[in-house]
Design a protein around this motif. Structure first.
Motif, PDB file in Angstrom:
ATOM      1  N   TRP A  76       6.806 -78.567  11.254  1.00  0.00           N
ATOM      2  CA  TRP A  76       6.411 -78.455  12.500  1.00  0.00           C
ATOM      3  C   TRP A  76       4.873 -78.879  12.748  1.00  0.00           C
ATOM      4  O   TRP A  76       4.483 -79.621  13.493  1.00  0.00           O
ATOM      5  CB  TRP A  76       6.775 -77.242  13.198  1.00  0.00           C
ATOM      6  N   ALA A  77       4.051 -78.257  11.766  1.00  0.00           N
ATOM      7  CA  ALA A  77       2.545 -78.635  11.925  1.00  0.00           C
ATOM      8  C   ALA A  77       2.327 -80.087  11.707  1.00  0.00           C
ATOM      9  O   ALA A  77       1.507 -80.808  12.521  1.00  0.00           O
ATOM     10  CB  ALA A  77       1.916 -77.664  10.981  1.00  0.00           C
ATOM     11  N   ILE A  78       2.910 -80.694  10.769  1.00  0.00           N
ATOM     12  CA  ILE A  78       2.482 -82.200  10.392  1.00  0.00           C
ATOM     13  C   ILE A  78       3.300 -83.016  11.484  1.00  0.00           C
ATOM     14  O   ILE A  78       2.528 -83.965  12.329  1.00  0.00           O
ATOM     15  CB  ILE A  78       3.183 -82.420   9.085  1.00  0.00           C
ATOM     16  N   SER A  95      -3.474 -83.246  -0.109  1.00  0.00           N
ATOM     17  CA  SER A  95      -4.113 -83.099  -1.574  1.00  0.00           C
ATOM     18  C   SER A  95      -2.755 -83.373  -2.442  1.00  0.00           C
ATOM     19  O   SER A  95      -1.648 -83.479  -1.943  1.00  0.00           O
ATOM     20  CB  SER A  95      -4.425 -81.722  -1.906  1.00  0.00           C
ATOM     21  N   ALA A  96      -3.250 -83.820  -3.714  1.00  0.00           N
ATOM     22  CA  ALA A  96      -2.104 -84.452  -4.477  1.00  0.00           C
ATOM     23  C   ALA A  96      -1.178 -82.965  -5.187  1.00  0.00           C
ATOM     24  O   ALA A  96      -0.170 -83.269  -5.629  1.00  0.00           O
ATOM     25  CB  ALA A  96      -2.675 -84.955  -5.721  1.00  0.00           C
ATOM     26  N   ILE A  97      -1.514 -81.953  -4.785  1.00  0.00           N
ATOM     27  CA  ILE A  97      -0.872 -80.679  -5.470  1.00  0.00           C
ATOM     28  C   ILE A  97      -0.108 -79.853  -4.370  1.00  0.00           C
ATOM     29  O   ILE A  97       0.168 -78.680  -4.467  1.00  0.00           O
ATOM     30  CB  ILE A  97      -1.631 -79.789  -6.196  1.00  0.00           C
ATOM     31  N   GLU A  98       0.099 -80.618  -3.040  1.00  0.00           N
ATOM     32  CA  GLU A  98       0.830 -79.698  -1.991  1.00  0.00           C
ATOM     33  C   GLU A  98       2.308 -79.558  -2.240  1.00  0.00           C
ATOM     34  O   GLU A  98       2.897 -80.106  -3.328  1.00  0.00           O
ATOM     35  CB  GLU A  98       0.988 -80.379  -0.752  1.00  0.00           C
ATOM     36  N   HIS A  99       2.883 -78.462  -1.526  1.00  0.00           N
ATOM     37  CA  HIS A  99       4.453 -78.071  -2.013  1.00  0.00           C
ATOM     38  C   HIS A  99       5.119 -79.286  -1.278  1.00  0.00           C
ATOM     39  O   HIS A  99       4.608 -80.097  -0.462  1.00  0.00           O
ATOM     40  CB  HIS A  99       4.624 -76.666  -1.084  1.00  0.00           C
ATOM     41  N   THR A 105       7.666 -84.360   3.839  1.00  0.00           N
ATOM     42  CA  THR A 105       7.550 -84.388   5.215  1.00  0.00           C
ATOM     43  C   THR A 105       6.600 -85.753   5.573  1.00  0.00           C
ATOM     44  O   THR A 105       6.951 -86.358   6.340  1.00  0.00           O
ATOM     45  CB  THR A 105       6.902 -83.219   5.979  1.00  0.00           C
ATOM     46  N   LEU A 106       5.403 -85.900   4.769  1.00  0.00           N
ATOM     47  CA  LEU A 106       4.663 -86.963   4.876  1.00  0.00           C
ATOM     48  C   LEU A 106       5.294 -88.388   4.332  1.00  0.00           C
ATOM     49  O   LEU A 106       4.992 -89.290   5.123  1.00  0.00           O
ATOM     50  CB  LEU A 106       3.257 -86.775   4.089  1.00  0.00           C
ATOM     51  N   GLU A 107       5.916 -88.264   3.299  1.00  0.00           N
ATOM     52  CA  GLU A 107       6.707 -89.307   2.605  1.00  0.00           C
ATOM     53  C   GLU A 107       7.747 -90.001   3.688  1.00  0.00           C
ATOM     54  O   GLU A 107       7.888 -91.077   3.751  1.00  0.00           O
ATOM     55  CB  GLU A 107       7.289 -89.052   1.478  1.00  0.00           C
ATOM     56  N   LYS A 108       8.466 -89.052   4.272  1.00  0.00           N
ATOM     57  CA  LYS A 108       9.423 -89.510   4.964  1.00  0.00           C
ATOM     58  C   LYS A 108       9.162 -89.798   6.295  1.00  0.00           C
ATOM     59  O   LYS A 108       9.838 -90.455   7.276  1.00  0.00           O
ATOM     60  CB  LYS A 108      10.646 -88.220   5.226  1.00  0.00           C
TER      61      LYS A 108
END
Lengths: 388, 151
Positions: A76-78, A95-99, A105-108
């Protein structure tokens, strides 16, 4: 002996909390949106839950939106922030180490994403963020504490940098809330995700803090619940339980952190002292109080987990075999570990319920298990031959 | 992901672990980057696998499939051992989770690699006996038959 040392995966619901939740299922069971007495009773339970949750985070009750958990809050936030700022651009910094709740969510989505690297202890740098912000940057989302290695990011500084450039800031604080001090005003974040089951509340409930004045577009459409921003009949018992668990977690937090950190240090130092060719993956400083992550070289993590489990110890690993993919954990690779070392990772995550006796038990079994598995490892054979 | 009781038994009590100092066929497949390596030692006399030992770096399924593969071919003739398939290993273990099937392929490859080495030491070309040069079992894209079996 049975030792549950996988509290970063989930925690046991506190029986005291569960007991207090039960009447919300059977007595104040009304729909908080209903006009009648049963509905009003439930409404007040939900209000109490919201007030209590807000207080624990130094937020306003109006700034707390209950969700189904951390994943929904992150999504929701993103997606909400991106939609709100769509006219400005579609560049997001993380960051490279996110869950995966953040990364996938970012990739899709149709975004242009910059991944901030981390150093070998697992920390992003403020300079890197400063450099990454562009004219079309709409959001910075950096987790507060990492779920695999426990590194705690300088959220306040990072949020300041984003704000100076007029960019929204979200933090996934799922591993942080209830474990380290989280004060939304002090952190200065616009949005913050949390999840109940990481601090002894039941699974299936979380929250998104949204700074007052930030009108975040909905993720889902439906009824008027949560001021119309998060539709769906509220999970009143779970929200109530989560608020109680959070209040309990933050009470005397400094003392609890001190105690748990001592236990953590005993565990990791004990492992590093007794197991040769073992690498510390969790940082020595600015680390979650219960987090231990090591890589046992010349072994694969899943075999260690299975043997720990046979000895009653529940742990986890970032090896490919446990991640369900062919690659080991992206977090460990981001630290600069080679695949081989990442495959041998073991995470032991303690909570306030773990005892010194349990840590002693792990320290007794761990080296035995490693020795037994290494005796069958062709890689270890080479090391032994080299050392003569 | 749940392992069968047989897999857990072979993981917890692996059969034939170790090395054979005077082995006359040794094969190693896999690589550390992918998280599994299997090394098989064969002692073949009178065309029969008199002894077999293994060492494995890998997950529970990798250890269990190595163990089962050694059990299946110990005491068998070389020709019989060559017929060992990953499917037979999986069946003998009462199944493997889909994501772990590549471990059984690796076990088959390890046995074949050791047999190839045995033939080579006899001055014979393994290809003449239907043994291919086995791939390293890694799934990162050599495009071979074993890799297809992984997917």
């Amino acid at each position: 002996m049975r030792v549950y040392a996988d509290n970063a995966a989930t925690t046991r619901t506190d029986p005291e909390i569960l007991e207090k939740m039960l009447p919300v299922f059977t007595e104040t069971y009304g729909n908080p949106s209903s006009i009648h007495t049963a509905g009003r009773d439930a409404f007040f339970v939900l209000k109490e839950a919201r007030d209590r949750t807000a207080k624990a985070l130094n937020a306003l009750p109006d700034e707390i939106y209950f969700t189904s958990g951390g994943t929904e809050a992150d999504n929701w936030a993103i997606l909400g922030a991106a939609k709100k700022k769509a006219a400005k651009g579609r560049h997001i910094i993380t960051s490279a180490i996110e869950h995966h709740a953040v990364l996938h969510t970012l990739e899709k989505g149709d975004f242009d994403v910059t991944y901030l690297p981390v150093n070998e202890q697992g920390f992003v740098s403020c300079e890197d963020l400063e450099k990454a912000i562009r004219e079309d940057t709409v959001l910075v989302t950096v987790m507060m504490a990492n779920n695999e290695i426990g590194s705690i990011q300088p959220i306040r500084q990072l949020a300041d940098i984003a704000h100076r450039r007029n960019v929204l800031f979200h933090t996934d604080a799922v591993q942080a809330v209830g474990h380290i001090p989280v004060d939304v005003k002090e952190l200065g974040v616009d949005m913050l995700s949390l999840s109940g089951h990481k601090f002894s509340a039941p699974k299936g409930v979380g929250a998104l803090y949204v700074r007052k004045g930030l009108l975040l577009p909905n993720l889902m459409q439906g009824g008027a619940q949560e001021k119309g921003r998060r539709p769906g009949t509220e999970n009143v018992p779970a929200a109530y339980g989560m608020s109680l668990a959070l209040e309990k977690a933050v009470t005397g937090l400094e003392d609890k952190m001190k105690k748990l950190s001592a236990l953590r240090d005993k565990l990791i130092n004990g492992i590093l002292d007794t197991v040769p060719y073992c690498r510390r993956n969790s940082p020595a400083e600015n680390c979650l109080p219960g987090m231990v992550n090591v890589s046992v070289q010349y072994l694969e993590g899943e075999s260690i987990l299975l043997m720990l489990d046979m000895n009653g110890i529940c742990a986890s690993s970032g090896s490919a075999c446990t991640s369900g993919s062919l690659d080991p954990s992206h977090v460990l690779l981001a630290l600069g570990l080679d695949h081989e070392t990442a495959h041998g990772s073991v995470r032991l995550s303690l909570c306030g319920q773990n005892t010194e006796e349990e840590v002693d038990y792990i320290l007794e079994k761990f080296p035995q298990i490693i020795a037994r598995l290494r005796a069958m490892s062709p890689l270890w054979e080479k090391v032994e031959k080299k050392e003569g | 992901m749940i392992y069968s009781e047989k897999v857990m038994d072979h993981f917890a009590n692996p059969r034939n672990v170790g090395e054979i100092p005077d082995a006359n066929g040794v094969g190693e497949v896999g690589n550390a980057k992918c998280g599994d390596i299997m090394k098989m030692y064969l002692k073949i006399e009178d065309n029969v696998i008199q002894d077999i030992k293994f060492k494995t770096f890998g997950c529970g399924a990798a250890i269990a499939t190595s163990s089962m593969a050694t059990e299946l071919i110990k005491g068998k003739s070389v020709e019989e051992a060559m017929q060992l398939t990953n499917k037979a290993v999986v069946e003998a273990l009462d199944g493997l989770p889909a994501v772990k099937l590549h471990c059984s392929v690796l076990a088959e490859e390890a046995v074949h690699a050791a047999l190839s080495d045995y033939y080579r030491r006899q001055g014979l070309d393994p290809a003449m006996f239907g043994l291919k040069n086995s791939c390293d079992g890694c799934c990162s894209g050599c495009g071979c038959e074993a890799e297809e079996a992984h997917s």
